[in-house]
Design a protein around this motif. Structure first.
Motif, short mmCIF file in Angstrom:
data_model
loop_
_atom_site.label_atom_id
_atom_site.label_comp_id
_atom_site.label_asym_id
_atom_site.label_seq_id
_atom_site.Cartn_x
_atom_site.Cartn_y
_atom_site.Cartn_z
N LEU A 40 0.83 -1.20 0.00
CA LEU A 40 0.00 0.00 0.00
C LEU A 40 0.86 1.25 0.00
O LEU A 40 0.50 2.28 -0.60
N LYS A 41 2.03 1.20 0.64
CA LYS A 41 2.95 2.34 0.61
C LYS A 41 3.48 2.55 -0.81
O LYS A 41 3.68 3.69 -1.24
N ASP A 42 3.74 1.46 -1.54
CA ASP A 42 4.11 1.59 -2.95
C ASP A 42 3.04 2.35 -3.72
O ASP A 42 3.33 3.21 -4.56
N MET A 43 1.78 2.04 -3.41
CA MET A 43 0.66 2.66 -4.11
C MET A 43 0.63 4.16 -3.84
O MET A 43 0.32 4.97 -4.73
N LEU A 44 0.95 4.58 -2.62
CA LEU A 44 0.95 6.00 -2.31
C LEU A 44 2.04 6.74 -3.08
O LEU A 44 1.89 7.92 -3.38
N ARG A 45 3.13 6.05 -3.40
CA ARG A 45 4.18 6.70 -4.18
C ARG A 45 3.71 6.89 -5.62
O ARG A 45 3.77 7.98 -6.17
N SER A 46 3.25 5.81 -6.24
CA SER A 46 2.61 5.90 -7.56
C SER A 46 2.06 4.54 -7.94
O SER A 46 2.57 3.50 -7.49
N GLY A 47 1.03 4.56 -8.76
CA GLY A 47 0.49 3.30 -9.26
C GLY A 47 1.52 2.52 -10.04
O GLY A 47 1.53 1.29 -10.02
N ALA A 48 2.39 3.24 -10.74
CA ALA A 48 3.42 2.59 -11.53
C ALA A 48 4.38 1.81 -10.64
O ALA A 48 4.83 0.71 -10.99
N HIS A 49 4.73 2.37 -9.47
CA HIS A 49 5.60 1.67 -8.54
C HIS A 49 4.94 0.39 -8.04
O HIS A 49 5.56 -0.67 -7.97
N PHE A 50 3.64 0.52 -7.69
CA PHE A 50 2.94 -0.67 -7.21
C PHE A 50 2.90 -1.75 -8.29
O PHE A 50 3.19 -2.91 -8.03
N HIS A 51 2.55 -1.36 -9.50
CA HIS A 51 2.44 -2.32 -10.59
C HIS A 51 3.78 -2.99 -10.87
O HIS A 51 3.86 -4.20 -11.07
N SER A 52 4.85 -2.19 -10.87
CA SER A 52 6.18 -2.73 -11.15
C SER A 52 6.63 -3.71 -10.07
O SER A 52 7.15 -4.79 -10.36
N HIS A 53 6.43 -3.34 -8.81
CA HIS A 53 6.94 -4.14 -7.70
C HIS A 53 6.08 -5.35 -7.37
O HIS A 53 6.60 -6.38 -6.92
N ASN A 54 4.76 -5.25 -7.61
CA ASN A 54 3.86 -6.26 -7.08
C ASN A 54 3.01 -7.01 -8.10
O ASN A 54 2.51 -8.09 -7.78
N ILE A 55 2.85 -6.46 -9.29
CA ILE A 55 2.07 -7.16 -10.30
C ILE A 55 3.00 -7.87 -11.29
O ILE A 55 2.91 -9.08 -11.49
N ILE A 56 3.94 -7.11 -11.88
CA ILE A 56 4.88 -7.77 -12.80
C ILE A 56 6.19 -8.12 -12.11
O ILE A 56 7.08 -8.73 -12.70
N LYS A 57 6.31 -7.72 -10.82
CA LYS A 57 7.41 -8.14 -9.95
C LYS A 57 8.80 -7.88 -10.54
O LYS A 57 9.65 -8.77 -10.59
N GLU A 58 8.99 -6.64 -10.99
CA GLU A 58 10.32 -6.24 -11.44
C GLU A 58 11.26 -6.00 -10.26
O GLU A 58 12.47 -5.95 -10.42
N HIS A 59 10.67 -5.85 -9.07
CA HIS A 59 11.47 -5.60 -7.86
C HIS A 59 11.33 -6.81 -6.96
O HIS A 59 10.33 -6.99 -6.29
N GLU A 60 12.32 -7.69 -6.95
CA GLU A 60 12.25 -8.90 -6.14
C GLU A 60 12.73 -8.62 -4.73
O GLU A 60 13.58 -7.76 -4.49
#
Length: 308
Positions: free
Chosen positions: A33-53
């Motif tokens: 949820l903190k990722d989401m507050l930064r930006s939707g793009a951060h959330f999507h990158s880190h948690n949906i397509i998991k570019e950030h392991e």
């Protein structure tokens, strides 16, 4: 219906779930949820397509070591391996790849290979790191909150799964330690162990804002109340330890103002996430031109300074 959104289901608590299993669950955590507050793009990158392991378990977080020794000392030998004081220095890549290695290189490579084979995926730590973490655990046990932990029934690292009542998001929290509702604490109590370089109030308050501790506290309290069905949400305590000698400790009760800000940011992050999941759009930062200002405390210092 979206896989991440459901009708409200009863909250549940699971004890003794491994950290890896918890983090592999599909429910949303406060970090997400903190990722989401930064930006939707951060959330999507880190948690949906998991570019950030997530970092490898082999990586040592000193706070995790102290946390284990304080809250779950029985798990220490399952998680960590202490490098003997007389251990040889780790071999370099040059030593490992040498065509004609020296006898010393062969011995060093063999020693470390044997050590790794014996301890597998355990996190390796030095005797010095162990000593520092033990001092932190000892200092934390001098706090009055520790007496409350010893005098009432509680759980370390229990995982709570619940559904957000407004947006239907499936959520998860894992308080470091919590006391179940009891005579001394009718609404229960949540305790969160933090490590920092400086535990003084004016420093730790900045950490709390920067790392979103307020949002986490709000989310943990909601999950707790849903599971235990308490009349009010539980108090939230920070047990803070400095990660450098002399390893001083502090304890802070989350103020009503901190929790109010946390509630606002928690609600906003859920609202943004629910909307993005619904329309499947994950925006980055605003492209609008904005004025840049210094932090308010620096501006105040400059305006209050005596330049004469």
């Amino acid at each position: 219906m979206n896989a991440y959104i459901e009708l409200t289901i009863p909250a549940q608590i699971i004890e003794n779930m491994s950290n890896d299993e918890y983090h592999s669950r599909p429910e949303f955590s406060s970090s997400q949820l903190k990722d989401m507050l930064r930006s939707g793009a951060h959330f999507h990158s880190h948690n949906i397509i998991k570019e950030h392991e997530r970092e490898s378990k082999k990586h040592l977080d000193f706070g995790t070591l102290a946390h284990t020794l304080f809250l779950e000392p029985e798990q220490f030998h399952n998680e960590f391996a202490v490098i003997p004081i007389d251990a040889p220095k780790p071999p370099t890549d040059v030593m490992r790849n040498a065509k004609n290695p020296s006898e010393d290189s062969i011995k060093r490579v063999q020693w470390w290979d044997d050590f790794a084979a014996k301890h597998g995926e355990k996190i390796t730590i030095s005797a010095e790191q162990l000593d520092g973490a033990q001092r932190i655990a000892t200092n934390l046990r001098t706090l009055s909150s520790y007496k409350d932990m010893q005098s009432n029934y509680g759980m370390a690292e229990a995982s709570i799964f619940f559904t957000d009542p407004i947006f239907g998001l499936k959520l998860r929290v894992r308080p470091d330690y919590h006391l179940a509702p009891c005579k001394a604490f009718p609404n229960g109590l949540i305790l969160d162990v933090k490590s920092t370089r400086d535990a003084r109030p004016f420093k730790f308050s900045r950490d709390s804002g920067e790392y979103g501790y307020d949002l986490s506290a709000s989310m943990y309290r909601e999950g707790f109340q849903q599971y235990y069905q308490t009349e009010e949400k539980p108090p939230f305590i920070f047990l803070v330890a400095e990660n450098l000698a002399p390893f001083n400790v502090k304890q802070y009760r989350a103020s009503d103002l901190l929790l109010s800000v946390g509630d606002t940011r928690y609600y906003k992050s859920k609202e943004m996430l629910a909307e993005s999941l619904l329309i499947n759009e994950w925006d980055g930062y605003s492209k609008e031109m904005e004025d840049l200002f210094l932090p308010s405390y620096m501006t105040k210092q400059a305006l209050d300074a005596d330049f004469h």
